[in-house]
Design a protein around this motif. Sequence first.
Motif, short mmCIF file in Angstrom:
data_model
loop_
_atom_site.label_atom_id
_atom_site.label_comp_id
_atom_site.label_asym_id
_atom_site.label_seq_id
_atom_site.Cartn_x
_atom_site.Cartn_y
_atom_site.Cartn_z
N VAL A 47 -10.05 52.98 0.84
CA VAL A 47 -10.82 51.88 1.43
C VAL A 47 -9.93 50.73 1.88
CG1 VAL A 47 -12.49 50.05 0.92
CG2 VAL A 47 -12.96 52.39 0.19
N LYS A 48 -8.94 50.42 1.08
CA LYS A 48 -8.15 49.21 1.32
C LYS A 48 -7.26 49.29 2.56
CE LYS A 48 -4.49 50.66 -1.92
NZ LYS A 48 -3.79 50.31 -3.17
N SER A 49 -7.11 50.48 3.17
CA SER A 49 -6.29 50.57 4.39
C SER A 49 -7.02 51.27 5.53
CB SER A 49 -4.98 51.31 4.08
OG SER A 49 -5.24 52.60 3.55
N SER A 50 -8.34 51.37 5.42
CA SER A 50 -9.09 52.11 6.43
C SER A 50 -9.12 51.40 7.78
CB SER A 50 -10.52 52.39 5.94
OG SER A 50 -11.16 51.21 5.55
N LEU A 51 -9.25 50.08 7.79
CA LEU A 51 -9.24 49.36 9.05
C LEU A 51 -7.88 49.45 9.73
CD1 LEU A 51 -11.20 46.04 8.38
CD2 LEU A 51 -11.97 48.07 9.61
N ASN A 52 -6.83 49.34 8.96
CA ASN A 52 -5.49 49.46 9.51
C ASN A 52 -5.29 50.83 10.17
OD1 ASN A 52 -2.35 50.35 8.63
ND2 ASN A 52 -2.57 48.37 9.63
N MET A 53 -5.83 51.88 9.52
CA MET A 53 -5.70 53.22 10.07
C MET A 53 -6.47 53.34 11.38
SD MET A 53 -4.01 55.88 8.88
CE MET A 53 -3.23 55.75 10.47
N LEU A 54 -7.66 52.77 11.42
CA LEU A 54 -8.44 52.76 12.67
C LEU A 54 -7.68 52.05 13.78
CD1 LEU A 54 -11.94 51.86 11.19
CD2 LEU A 54 -11.41 53.99 12.34
N ASP A 403 3.69 44.56 -2.86
CA ASP A 403 2.49 43.83 -3.28
C ASP A 403 1.36 43.99 -2.27
OD1 ASP A 403 3.73 42.99 -5.56
OD2 ASP A 403 4.24 40.99 -4.81
N VAL A 404 1.71 43.89 -0.99
CA VAL A 404 0.71 44.05 0.07
C VAL A 404 0.15 45.47 0.06
CG1 VAL A 404 0.37 44.13 2.57
CG2 VAL A 404 1.63 42.23 1.54
N GLU A 405 1.02 46.44 -0.10
CA GLU A 405 0.58 47.83 -0.11
C GLU A 405 -0.37 48.10 -1.27
OE1 GLU A 405 2.50 52.29 -0.56
OE2 GLU A 405 3.76 50.68 0.26
N VAL A 406 -0.05 47.58 -2.42
CA VAL A 406 -0.89 47.81 -3.60
C VAL A 406 -2.22 47.07 -3.46
CG1 VAL A 406 -1.11 47.40 -6.07
CG2 VAL A 406 1.04 48.27 -5.13
N ALA A 407 -2.18 45.83 -2.99
CA ALA A 407 -3.41 45.04 -2.85
C ALA A 407 -4.31 45.56 -1.74
CB ALA A 407 -3.06 43.58 -2.60
N GLY A 408 -3.70 46.08 -0.69
CA GLY A 408 -4.48 46.57 0.45
C GLY A 408 -3.99 45.96 1.74
N ILE A 409 -3.59 46.81 2.67
CA ILE A 409 -2.99 46.35 3.91
C ILE A 409 -4.01 45.71 4.85
CG2 ILE A 409 -3.22 48.55 5.14
CD1 ILE A 409 -0.35 48.11 6.17
N ASP A 410 -5.27 46.06 4.70
CA ASP A 410 -6.30 45.54 5.62
C ASP A 410 -6.41 44.03 5.56
OD1 ASP A 410 -6.86 48.08 6.43
OD2 ASP A 410 -8.86 48.20 5.53
N GLN A 411 -6.50 43.50 4.35
CA GLN A 411 -6.71 42.06 4.22
C GLN A 411 -5.51 41.27 4.71
OE1 GLN A 411 -7.84 41.23 0.17
NE2 GLN A 411 -9.95 41.96 0.47
N VAL A 412 -4.31 41.76 4.49
CA VAL A 412 -3.11 41.02 4.88
C VAL A 412 -2.83 41.14 6.37
CG1 VAL A 412 -0.61 40.84 4.56
CG2 VAL A 412 -2.10 41.21 2.58
N HIS A 414 -4.92 42.35 8.82
CA HIS A 414 -6.05 42.17 9.75
C HIS A 414 -7.07 41.12 9.30
CE1 HIS A 414 -4.49 45.73 11.72
NE2 HIS A 414 -4.52 46.37 10.57
N ALA A 415 -6.89 40.58 8.11
CA ALA A 415 -7.78 39.54 7.58
C ALA A 415 -9.24 40.02 7.53
CB ALA A 415 -7.68 38.26 8.42
N GLU A 416 -9.42 41.31 7.27
CA GLU A 416 -10.76 41.89 7.22
C GLU A 416 -10.78 43.00 6.17
OE1 GLU A 416 -12.24 41.87 11.84
OE2 GLU A 416 -10.54 43.15 11.32
N THR A 417 -11.99 43.40 5.79
CA THR A 417 -12.14 44.59 4.98
C THR A 417 -13.18 45.48 5.65
OG1 THR A 417 -13.84 43.51 3.62
CG2 THR A 417 -11.55 43.46 2.81
N ALA A 418 -13.08 46.78 5.43
CA ALA A 418 -13.97 47.71 6.10
C ALA A 418 -15.41 47.60 5.63
CB ALA A 418 -13.47 49.14 5.89
N TYR A 419 -15.61 47.27 4.35
CA TYR A 419 -16.95 47.24 3.78
C TYR A 419 -17.15 45.94 3.01
CZ TYR A 419 -16.32 52.20 4.75
OH TYR A 419 -16.04 53.39 5.37
N ASP A 420 -18.35 45.39 3.11
CA ASP A 420 -18.69 44.18 2.39
C ASP A 420 -19.50 44.58 1.15
OD1 ASP A 420 -19.43 41.72 1.47
OD2 ASP A 420 -20.64 41.16 3.21
#
Length: 447
Positions: A47-54, A403-412, A414-420
Amino acid sequence: MASAITTLAADAPTLSAANTGFMLICSALVMLMTPGLAFFYGGMVRVKSSLNMLMMSFISLGIVTILWVLYGFSLAFGTDSGSLIGWNSDYVGLSGIGITELWDGYTIPVYVFAVFQLMFAVITPALISGALADRVKFGAWVLFTGLWVTVVYFPVAHWVWGAGGWLFELGVIDFAGGTAVHINAGAAALGVILVIGKRVGFKKDPMRPHSLPLVMLGAGLLWFGWFGFNAGSWLGNDDGVGAVMFVNTQVATAAAMLAWLGYEKLRHGSFTTLGAASGAVAGLVAITPAGGAVSPLGAIAVGAIAGVLCAMAVGLKYKFGYDDSLDVVGVHLVGGVAGSLLVGLFATGGVQSDVAGLFYGGGLEQLGKQAIGVFAVLAYSLVVSAGLAFLLDKTIGMRVTEDVEVAGIDQVEHAETAYDFSGAGGGAASRNTAASTPSAASKKVDA
């Protein structure tokens, strides 16, 4: 003399509204494959890198389109220079092309051919991105994409499909991109991951797909779009070859999906949706170079062989220790190699050309030519792609921090998450509970 001139004029190709319309539809189908690939890859990551992959797939529609118009079409399909690259100043910016000017003896406008080939150029670097999930800076990926298509894809496309390109002149058969697209992308993926290294937790942490429905949706869109990718590569259907390619695309994909699932059941005990989707893509990859040269029975063989080989190959990353996140090497490189080499065995000599493979009395000559094409593109793409990754890694840096990879690349990135998840459960009570326990809500989002 007048009679000869009249005969030549009568033989000259004229604009075909039917072929032009067909090719525009095929171009749109190939364009749809890139968003389909984005869903396919996006569902396979956490989940934490799904937007980045898109985004790593989707951004290719922007970058490659502009570069193709500016100089890419000219480099790939301009007048040959030394059998290695093309150039035509009229193609720069697509500014010197007449709106009814026909493409090189065909019945479609140059503009239509250019936009069809553009869609191939768009999806090829997007294929690479699946190997790099979770750990690449988006800005570095954007720069890599622009550099890669310029020094790898455009030249290789000329080698394989450009008039005068050395693999084209050698007689290598690649109907729709086994070498230029799939081996090219798969070898590039391997080159880059050898430079940037493994994900944090590779072979230790579970890295399961977060949305198998998205994976299946993406695979379905790829399968649908691939009919344009393959059948359209004949640039018309006046002689039925495109129709054969359409049929073979369906047949090989079905065979590969069944073969992958059969191998998976025997090896691991289950028929998985991920296996069905991956097997279908493996069949699509393998039939891409071969479908215009084989019969439907040959397509079954090509698909089944590729399905088993690719299913076996995806486990090699654990054996050899390279982190090919979404099996780009296992599916696209191995599938592209298999399909390209199998031309030398199963070509009937009765579809796109009179070239016959070993099983149809043609000997080993075509297999040798196919091997040259396969390993030339593989070696060039592997070495140059690794060099580009090394250059970028040593200058601007290719990887995000641990740290970014573990926390999730999407938020750092793209400043977004795939799901709310903030409203998960609904109702005033659950909202009040969430508001009173922010630490619990945070933990839920992080999970």
